[in-house]
Enzyme design. Sequence first.
Site, PDB file in Angstrom:
ATOM      1  N   LYS A 130       0.846  -1.190   0.000  1.00  0.00           N
ATOM      2  CA  LYS A 130       0.000   0.000   0.000  1.00  0.00           C
ATOM      3  C   LYS A 130       0.883   1.242   0.000  1.00  0.00           C
ATOM      4  O   LYS A 130       1.761   1.400   0.852  1.00  0.00           O
ATOM      5  CB  LYS A 130      -0.902   0.003   1.231  1.00  0.00           C
ATOM      6  CG  LYS A 130      -1.891   1.165   1.250  1.00  0.00           C
ATOM      7  CD  LYS A 130      -2.819   1.089   2.456  1.00  0.00           C
ATOM      8  CE  LYS A 130      -3.819  -0.035   2.286  1.00  0.00           C
ATOM      9  NZ  LYS A 130      -4.835  -0.039   3.368  1.00  0.00           N
TER      10      LYS A 130
ATOM     11  N   GLY B  65      -6.127  18.264 -20.634  1.00  0.00           N
ATOM     12  CA  GLY B  65      -6.388  18.044 -22.052  1.00  0.00           C
ATOM     13  C   GLY B  65      -5.752  19.181 -22.819  1.00  0.00           C
ATOM     14  O   GLY B  65      -5.686  20.316 -22.328  1.00  0.00           O
TER      15      GLY B  65
ATOM     16  N   GLY C  75      -6.148  21.408 -25.488  1.00  0.00           N
ATOM     17  CA  GLY C  75      -6.712  22.741 -25.682  1.00  0.00           C
ATOM     18  C   GLY C  75      -7.059  23.430 -24.375  1.00  0.00           C
ATOM     19  O   GLY C  75      -6.895  24.653 -24.238  1.00  0.00           O
TER      20      GLY C  75
ATOM     21  N   ASN D 241      -5.524  23.000 -21.469  1.00  0.00           N
ATOM     22  CA  ASN D 241      -4.259  23.482 -20.912  1.00  0.00           C
ATOM     23  C   ASN D 241      -3.798  24.758 -21.605  1.00  0.00           C
ATOM     24  O   ASN D 241      -3.270  25.671 -20.959  1.00  0.00           O
ATOM     25  CB  ASN D 241      -3.185  22.409 -21.031  1.00  0.00           C
ATOM     26  CG  ASN D 241      -3.326  21.312 -19.997  1.00  0.00           C
ATOM     27  OD1 ASN D 241      -3.956  21.498 -18.963  1.00  0.00           O
ATOM     28  ND2 ASN D 241      -2.738  20.159 -20.269  1.00  0.00           N
TER      29      ASN D 241
ATOM     30  N   GLU E  54       7.488  12.727 -34.467  1.00  0.00           N
ATOM     31  CA  GLU E  54       6.341  12.993 -35.331  1.00  0.00           C
ATOM     32  C   GLU E  54       6.765  13.590 -36.665  1.00  0.00           C
ATOM     33  O   GLU E  54       6.171  13.291 -37.707  1.00  0.00           O
ATOM     34  CB  GLU E  54       5.351  13.911 -34.605  1.00  0.00           C
ATOM     35  CG  GLU E  54       4.645  13.211 -33.447  1.00  0.00           C
ATOM     36  CD  GLU E  54       4.042  14.155 -32.432  1.00  0.00           C
ATOM     37  OE1 GLU E  54       3.364  13.661 -31.496  1.00  0.00           O
ATOM     38  OE2 GLU E  54       4.252  15.389 -32.527  1.00  0.00           O
TER      39      GLU E  54
ATOM     40  N   GLY F 206      12.065  19.139 -26.796  1.00  0.00           N
ATOM     41  CA  GLY F 206      12.181  18.868 -25.367  1.00  0.00           C
ATOM     42  C   GLY F 206      13.195  19.787 -24.708  1.00  0.00           C
ATOM     43  O   GLY F 206      13.167  21.012 -24.911  1.00  0.00           O
TER      44      GLY F 206
ATOM     45  N   ASP G  34       1.849  22.292 -24.146  1.00  0.00           N
ATOM     46  CA  ASP G  34       0.674  23.167 -24.240  1.00  0.00           C
ATOM     47  C   ASP G  34       1.022  24.595 -23.825  1.00  0.00           C
ATOM     48  O   ASP G  34       0.521  25.561 -24.406  1.00  0.00           O
ATOM     49  CB  ASP G  34      -0.457  22.618 -23.371  1.00  0.00           C
ATOM     50  CG  ASP G  34      -0.935  21.257 -23.848  1.00  0.00           C
ATOM     51  OD1 ASP G  34      -0.967  21.026 -25.072  1.00  0.00           O
ATOM     52  OD2 ASP G  34      -1.276  20.411 -22.990  1.00  0.00           O
TER      53      ASP G  34
ATOM     54  N   GLY H 154       2.966  19.121 -10.602  1.00  0.00           N
ATOM     55  CA  GLY H 154       1.613  18.856 -11.105  1.00  0.00           C
ATOM     56  C   GLY H 154       1.369  19.494 -12.454  1.00  0.00           C
ATOM     57  O   GLY H 154       2.235  19.504 -13.327  1.00  0.00           O
TER      58      GLY H 154
END
Length: 317
Positions: free
Chosen positions: A27, A39, A41, A43, A190, A226, A256, A291
């Site tokens: 635990k 999400g 947009g 953000n 990408e 990055g 974002d 966060g």
Amino acid sequence: MTKIITLTVNPAIDKSTTVAGIGPNTKLRCSEPTFDAGGGGINISRAIHKLGGSSLCIYFAGGPSGENLKKLLNEQNIEQSIISIEGWTRENLAVTDTTTNQQYRFGMPGPAIKEKEWQNALKQLEGILNKGDYLVASGNLPPHIPDDFYVKVSQIAEKKEARFILDTSGEALMKAAKSHVYMLKPNLAELGVLTGVPSITHLDLKPLAKQFLENHDCEIIVVSLGPKGALLATKNEIVHVPAPVVHQKSTIGAGDSMVAGMVMSLIWGRTLGDMVRYGVACGTAATMHHGTQLCNKEDADKLYDWINEQKPITKTN
């Protein structure tokens, strides 16, 4: 007046917490979690607000978690337009191990979107967009939305003479790249997919970005690198902007925040070179906080000043 409209087709509530050590079959007692609207947009809209701007945030939402998402955005005074769906808005989890400072991010797939729901989004965009507006779509597609959804969005933006900015991946990116896009923000991998190159070195980067622009109806491409910054490419110039070195606490929302900084720079009338410099500053600023707090203007402005002092090399084609 020029408006910024963000579109989020797969929003989330981002739950963040910390724990002193992560291991199996035991635990794990976490700290009190924080909850943020998330999400792509969403953000971007949150970061734009923190930078002193405003936007209209359009997103899909459903279920009790969708109501909570609306509440979180109301608390931040974000203007919203909600497309109701039957499914429940997803919830993501990020856990930072305080003993190693490593972060574990668990992303959920999102609800299935019905055809009438995504069609409603397209109708709403057509009714809202005006000439000169910036439409910013960010994030991957949730289940059951067709891969060419962003192509349909692009067609509406082109018809309304709005500027379409896109940050997505996978098949949705491949298809959208063949339509008219004002600015694309792929990462290195990408760009490789877009140009058919399985592995890209930094020596390949500039010619590949130029090649992409020559073969696609895209005005600007910004390749995020990055911790190494970003590369801006247009048909007339190529600019590499290095990222400042900072103590990273979270990478959530860095991309974002970068997009938000670039869009605000366009609103402020800055050059494209300054646009990408401020974008890198905002993306870096976002990593300085735990966060999903995203960037704040004070940090971003200081980092922007530092970047400008480095005199990045600009190459004119």
